[in-house]
Design an enzyme around this catalytic site. Structure first.
Site, PDB file in Angstrom:
ATOM      1  N   SER A  40       0.831  -1.220   0.003  1.00  0.00           N
ATOM      2  CA  SER A  40       0.092  -0.003   0.067  1.00  0.00           C
ATOM      3  C   SER A  40       0.822   1.281   0.178  1.00  0.00           C
ATOM      4  O   SER A  40       0.213   2.421  -0.262  1.00  0.00           O
ATOM      5  CB  SER A  40      -1.036   0.109   1.281  1.00  0.00           C
ATOM      6  OG  SER A  40      -0.215   0.233   2.340  1.00  0.00           O
ATOM      7  N   LYS A  81       0.956   4.859   6.774  1.00  0.00           N
ATOM      8  CA  LYS A  81       0.197   5.634   5.707  1.00  0.00           C
ATOM      9  C   LYS A  81       0.916   6.987   5.649  1.00  0.00           C
ATOM     10  O   LYS A  81       1.659   7.429   6.682  1.00  0.00           O
ATOM     11  CB  LYS A  81      -1.243   5.750   6.098  1.00  0.00           C
ATOM     12  CG  LYS A  81      -2.022   4.374   6.251  1.00  0.00           C
ATOM     13  CD  LYS A  81      -1.992   3.777   4.792  1.00  0.00           C
ATOM     14  CE  LYS A  81      -2.708   2.488   4.756  1.00  0.00           C
ATOM     15  NZ  LYS A  81      -2.427   1.638   3.924  1.00  0.00           N
TER      16      LYS A  81
END
Length: 188
Positions: A40, A81
């Site tokens: 990701s 993230k």
């Protein structure tokens, strides 16, 4: 002679105990290694990279836009993230372009990924906060985060992840420490 060996043995035990205590304090309160799982955050971070999380001060400071953070989702799961939206921000994506509070922002960390893209579609599909999360702005004390690999990232666009409360952010990371060929000290 036996008394000297016993004394030396006790000194070693004390030194080892002290070293373990120092290592525990460092890992618990200052820095800790974290394993990247999944794709990701590619190309910034790759699956199985090991990063160092800086835990100094996250409870006492706010985070900056585009910081890469480690988020404790639950006891077993951490997410890595990038912070896109700060408290009070209005976030929108239009034609693969980020807009924050109506102002266009560049994301140079995505340039490599966009060049390597096999198709001509958008890396980040159009959205507004209201479409995904029913809010027009990022709530106070929360952050909006995205993975750099926007097409597959499970991030704040997913209502199950949503806005990230500040308390769940373990710290920032800007050091890849393993594998050797990926070592980097400022990848933001």
């Amino acid at each position: 002679m036996q008394e000297k060996q016993k004394s030396e043995f006790l000194e070693w035990i004390k030194a080892i105990a002290f070293a373990l205590l120092v290592a525990f304090v460092i890992k618990q309160f200052l820095f800790t290694p974290v394993l990247v799982k999944g794709a990701s955050m590619m190309p910034t971070l790759e699956d199985h990279d090991r990063v160092i999380v800086n835990k100094i001060g996250p409870k006492f400071k706010s985070f900056d836009r585009f910081d890469i953070v480690v988020i404790q989702m639950n006891e077993e799961t951490n997410y890595i993230k990038r912070i896109i939206g700060l408290p009070g921000d209005k976030i929108e994506y239009k034609d693969d372009q980020l807009y924050i509070n109506g102002k266009k922002y560049s994301e140079p960390y995505l340039d490599q990924y966009k060049k390597e893209q096999k198709d001509t579609g958008s890396l980040t599909f159009d959205f507004t906060l209201e479409q995904y999360l029913g809010e027009t702005t990022v709530p106070e004390g929360h952050y909006f985060v995205l993975g750099d690999n926007r097409r597959i990232s499970n991030d704040s666009r997913n209502p199950e992840v949503g806005f990230i409360p500040k308390e769940r952010i373990m710290g920032t990371t800007s050091i890849i420490c393993w594998p050797i060929e990926h070592i980097d000290f400022r990848f933001n």
